[in-house]
Design an enzyme around this catalytic site. Structure first.
Site, mmCIF file in Angstrom:
data_model
loop_
_atom_site.group_PDB
_atom_site.id
_atom_site.type_symbol
_atom_site.label_atom_id
_atom_site.label_comp_id
_atom_site.label_asym_id
_atom_site.label_seq_id
_atom_site.Cartn_x
_atom_site.Cartn_y
_atom_site.Cartn_z
ATOM 1 N N GLY A 14 0.842 -1.203 0.000
ATOM 2 C CA GLY A 14 0.000 0.000 0.000
ATOM 3 C C GLY A 14 0.875 1.250 0.000
ATOM 4 N NE ARG A 75 -2.189 -4.389 -0.865
ATOM 5 C CZ ARG A 75 -1.693 -3.745 0.188
ATOM 6 N NH1 ARG A 75 -0.556 -4.154 0.723
ATOM 7 N NH2 ARG A 75 -2.321 -2.717 0.714
ATOM 8 C CG ASP A 106 3.364 -6.714 7.430
ATOM 9 O OD1 ASP A 106 2.885 -6.184 6.398
ATOM 10 O OD2 ASP A 106 2.670 -7.308 8.261
ATOM 11 C CB THR A 129 2.845 0.736 6.136
ATOM 12 O OG1 THR A 129 1.470 0.479 6.493
ATOM 13 C CG2 THR A 129 3.696 0.469 7.367
ATOM 14 C CG ASP A 131 -1.555 -0.326 8.031
ATOM 15 O OD1 ASP A 131 -2.436 0.512 7.763
ATOM 16 O OD2 ASP A 131 -1.385 -1.379 7.382
ATOM 17 C CG ASP A 133 1.562 -2.689 10.595
ATOM 18 O OD1 ASP A 133 2.363 -2.010 9.935
ATOM 19 O OD2 ASP A 133 0.854 -3.571 10.078
ATOM 20 N NE ARG A 175 -2.377 -4.863 5.841
ATOM 21 C CZ ARG A 175 -2.787 -5.235 4.629
ATOM 22 N NH1 ARG A 175 -3.522 -6.299 4.487
ATOM 23 N NH2 ARG A 175 -2.447 -4.566 3.556
HETATM 24 O O1 F6P Z 1 -1.459 -1.436 4.725
HETATM 25 C C1 F6P Z 1 -2.000 -0.216 4.317
HETATM 26 C C2 F6P Z 1 -3.484 -0.347 4.080
HETATM 27 O O2 F6P Z 1 -3.987 0.912 3.673
HETATM 28 C C3 F6P Z 1 -4.286 -0.893 5.250
HETATM 29 O O3 F6P Z 1 -4.554 0.089 6.220
HETATM 30 C C4 F6P Z 1 -5.495 -1.419 4.550
HETATM 31 O O4 F6P Z 1 -6.088 -2.472 5.275
HETATM 32 C C5 F6P Z 1 -4.952 -1.930 3.243
HETATM 33 O O5 F6P Z 1 -3.722 -1.271 3.030
HETATM 34 C C6 F6P Z 1 -5.833 -1.718 2.049
HETATM 35 O O6 F6P Z 1 -5.220 -2.304 0.962
HETATM 36 P P1 F6P Z 1 -5.689 -2.112 -0.549
HETATM 37 O O7 F6P Z 1 -5.321 -0.717 -0.956
HETATM 38 O O8 F6P Z 1 -4.928 -3.142 -1.300
HETATM 39 O O9 F6P Z 1 -7.162 -2.295 -0.557
#
Ligand code: F6P
Length: 327
Positions: A14, A75, A106, A129, A131, A133, A175
């Site tokens: 992300g 991803r 991560d 990120t 998050d 985390d 997340r």
């Molecule tokens: O890890 C960053 C994040 O924005 C999380 O907070 C969220 O759950 C996820 O990515 C959303 O991912 P995507 O953009 O692939 O829907």
């Protein structure tokens, strides 16, 4: 370690505001140390496909203030398979890239560690990120911006909630972590916060909300982390709407979603990203590999890549008590 001549930099997972500031710092620090730099576009997907671009000082002009990532991100499911990692290694060899700087979360570092084990290419990670985390850094690149975006939106929601004496369930990202939720709940004066790090029975949530709404002729805001054990704000709304006790409550849900990922990075994120990008190149030059650079207590710190995701970064439980005390 073999002599370092040419490094590759990429953003993965992300996107997070400040990634561009980090790419800029990597490129300019590398060039200042007479290294060549290649931008790998679309993260691991681009690494496999050989989607590479030469980076000079000019290529990162005017990006420090921009959200998103000029290198794009992805991803990659393919990179989870050893045969595709071998393909990526072959592409990097053909382009004479002899070390990597990975900017991501991560998943990015798990990929980098597997790649390092199999193909031995030196790699250093920068935590990017929203998050927050990742173990090994007090804050991740993008977290401060996302937190402030969420907070600004909560302030706006407060206005309309107050005008109608409504209960709002506001869902924020993160997340499996509650950093954004907890901190914007305090900053936004939320009446309640639900995060994945603590378990709250649905009955307890409902009782608390009912008492808030009956004791006050004013609005209430409950901040819900998307990773909360009840499955997010919409699930909680369903549980409330199906309960006759909530018949008189004017309830709305707002899922902030990807608004939290975009926008111009805050000053704090730009500074953090610049420090970490420079530190990543310096770490490679000093012979470090398979580590993530972080900032802890205002000092640059290196953490073995594996610890970043295998060790848990705890929320500050004092802040949770504070939300309860101040609501
Ligand atoms: O890890 C960053 C994040 O924005 C999380 O907070 C969220 O759950 C996820 O990515 C959303 O991912 P995507 O953009 O692939 O829907």
């Amino acid at each position: 370690m073999a002599l370092l001549n040419r490094i590759g930099v990429f953003t993965s997972g992300g996107d997070a505001p400040g990634m561009n500031a980090c790419v800029r710092a990597v490129v300019r620090t590398a060039l200042a140390n007479d290294l060549e730099v290649v931008g790998i576009r679309r993260g691991y997907a681009g690494m496999i496909d050989g989607d590479y671009v030469e980076m000079d000082g000019q290529s990162v002009s005017n990006i420090v203030q921009k959200g998103g990532t000029v290198l794009k991100s992805a991803r990659s499911a393919r990179f989870r398979e050893p045969e595709w990692r071998a393909k990526a290694a072959e592409q990097l060899r053909e382009s004479h890239i002899d070390a990597l700087v990975a900017i991501g979360g991560d998943g990015t570092f798990q990929g980098a560690a597997a790649f390092h084990d199999e193909h031995g290419l030196p790699a250093v990670g920068c935590p990017g990120t929203i998050d927050n985390d990742l173990f090994g850094t007090d804050e991740t690149i993008g977290y401060d911006t996302a937190l402030n975006t969420a907070l600004e939106n909560i302030d706006r929601i407060r206005d309309t909630a107050d005008a109608h004496d409504r209960l709002f369930l506001v869902e924020v990202m993160g997340r499996d972590a509650g950093f954004i939720a907890l901190n914007c709940a305090i900053g936004g004066g939320a009446e309640m916060v639900l995060i994945p790090e603590t378990f709250t029975e649905m009955g307890e949530i409902k009782d608390r909300v009912l008492s808030l709404m009956s004791a006050q002729t004013r609005s209430s805001i409950v901040v819900v982390a998307e990773g909360d054990e009840h499955g997010g704000a919409i699930r909680i709304e369903q549980a409330m709407r199906s309960d006759p006790a909530f018949g008189q409550i004017d309830l709305r849900v707002c899922v902030l979603g990807h608004t939290q990922r975009g926008g111009s990075p805050t000053a704090r994120d730009r500074v953090l990203a610049s420090r970490l990008g420079a530190a990543a190149v310096e770490a490679l030059l000093a012979g470090h590999t398979n580590v993530m650079v972080g900032v802890s207590e205002n000092e640059i710190k290196l953490t073995p890549m594996r610890n970043v995701w295998s060790r848990k970064k705890n929320i500050n439980y004092e802040l949770l008590k504070l939300t309860q005390l101040l609501s």
